[in-house]
Design a protein around this motif. Sequence first.
Motif, mmCIF file in Angstrom:
data_model
loop_
_atom_site.group_PDB
_atom_site.id
_atom_site.type_symbol
_atom_site.label_atom_id
_atom_site.label_comp_id
_atom_site.label_asym_id
_atom_site.label_seq_id
_atom_site.Cartn_x
_atom_site.Cartn_y
_atom_site.Cartn_z
ATOM 1 N N ALA A 143 2.228 -1.231 -13.072
ATOM 2 C CA ALA A 143 1.590 -0.087 -12.402
ATOM 3 C C ALA A 143 2.678 0.918 -12.019
ATOM 4 O O ALA A 143 3.783 0.549 -11.627
ATOM 5 C CB ALA A 143 0.829 -0.547 -11.172
ATOM 6 N N ARG A 162 -3.245 -0.657 -10.175
ATOM 7 C CA ARG A 162 -2.743 -0.676 -8.803
ATOM 8 C C ARG A 162 -2.188 -2.066 -8.520
ATOM 9 O O ARG A 162 -2.807 -3.075 -8.849
ATOM 10 C CB ARG A 162 -3.857 -0.399 -7.780
ATOM 11 C CG ARG A 162 -4.641 0.869 -8.000
ATOM 12 C CD ARG A 162 -3.839 2.078 -7.514
ATOM 13 N NE ARG A 162 -4.630 3.272 -7.399
ATOM 14 C CZ ARG A 162 -4.881 4.112 -8.395
ATOM 15 N NH1 ARG A 162 -4.443 3.853 -9.595
ATOM 16 N NH2 ARG A 162 -5.581 5.203 -8.199
ATOM 17 N N ASN A 163 -1.038 -2.107 -7.888
ATOM 18 C CA ASN A 163 -0.456 -3.366 -7.423
ATOM 19 C C ASN A 163 -0.538 -4.490 -8.441
ATOM 20 O O ASN A 163 -1.067 -5.564 -8.185
ATOM 21 C CB ASN A 163 -1.077 -3.771 -6.085
ATOM 22 C CG ASN A 163 -0.553 -2.890 -4.992
ATOM 23 O OD1 ASN A 163 0.576 -2.417 -5.038
ATOM 24 N ND2 ASN A 163 -1.375 -2.650 -3.990
ATOM 25 N N PHE A 178 3.773 4.706 -9.985
ATOM 26 C CA PHE A 178 3.457 5.727 -8.994
ATOM 27 C C PHE A 178 4.627 6.673 -8.830
ATOM 28 O O PHE A 178 5.734 6.418 -9.304
ATOM 29 C CB PHE A 178 3.035 5.103 -7.657
ATOM 30 C CG PHE A 178 4.064 4.250 -6.967
ATOM 31 C CD1 PHE A 178 4.891 4.785 -5.981
ATOM 32 C CD2 PHE A 178 4.197 2.902 -7.271
ATOM 33 C CE1 PHE A 178 5.817 3.996 -5.327
ATOM 34 C CE2 PHE A 178 5.112 2.107 -6.621
ATOM 35 C CZ PHE A 178 5.940 2.650 -5.642
ATOM 36 N N ASP A 194 0.858 -1.188 0.000
ATOM 37 C CA ASP A 194 0.000 0.000 0.000
ATOM 38 C C ASP A 194 0.893 1.236 0.000
ATOM 39 O O ASP A 194 1.461 1.597 1.029
ATOM 40 C CB ASP A 194 -0.912 -0.017 1.224
ATOM 41 C CG ASP A 194 -1.880 1.141 1.269
ATOM 42 O OD1 ASP A 194 -1.748 2.098 0.463
ATOM 43 O OD2 ASP A 194 -2.770 1.121 2.137
ATOM 44 N N TRP A 238 -0.540 7.310 -7.219
ATOM 45 C CA TRP A 238 -0.596 6.456 -8.400
ATOM 46 C C TRP A 238 -0.663 7.329 -9.638
ATOM 47 O O TRP A 238 -1.325 8.380 -9.642
ATOM 48 C CB TRP A 238 -1.810 5.534 -8.345
ATOM 49 C CG TRP A 238 -1.679 4.453 -7.320
ATOM 50 C CD1 TRP A 238 -2.304 4.395 -6.108
ATOM 51 C CD2 TRP A 238 -0.857 3.292 -7.402
ATOM 52 N NE1 TRP A 238 -1.915 3.253 -5.436
ATOM 53 C CE2 TRP A 238 -1.027 2.556 -6.213
ATOM 54 C CE3 TRP A 238 0.009 2.781 -8.362
ATOM 55 C CZ2 TRP A 238 -0.371 1.353 -5.960
ATOM 56 C CZ3 TRP A 238 0.665 1.585 -8.125
ATOM 57 C CH2 TRP A 238 0.469 0.883 -6.929
#
Length: 143
Positions: free
Chosen positions: A49, A44-45, A51, A23, A39
Amino acid sequence: MRSIHQQVEINWPVRALFNYVSDISNNASWQQRVEDTEWLNDERNTSGARFKEVHANGKSHVLCEIAEFIPYQKRSVVSKNRAFQSTCTFEFEPCHSGTVMKVTMQARARGLYKLFDPFVSNRFLEERSRDIFRLKEMLELED
């Protein structure tokens, strides 16, 4: 490229620890240089992905991409800015009532910083190493 390998046992279940580390909104709580994260796309994850981490000085940021993501087992992140590139791989294994987290970190300077690569890379790796033990201490104090 310089690298270090660490192993730490954290008294948290593997799923909970994996979720916490994955996270990105938690990064600033256990990584000394990170002030904020966000992000950059809808993914996500998952591998690919991306960030952004804003560093504590507020002036610099690092683009990060998840290179490998195996739920509850492994997460690898490649980070780059114009001066530096690093890869941080976390592997998680259940152990007793906690989790053994194996961490491999690699770093190399880029651009003009290449002139100072051994010093810059070693400093970065030492800071990240302290972050791993900061994470352990912080999470185990919560219990």
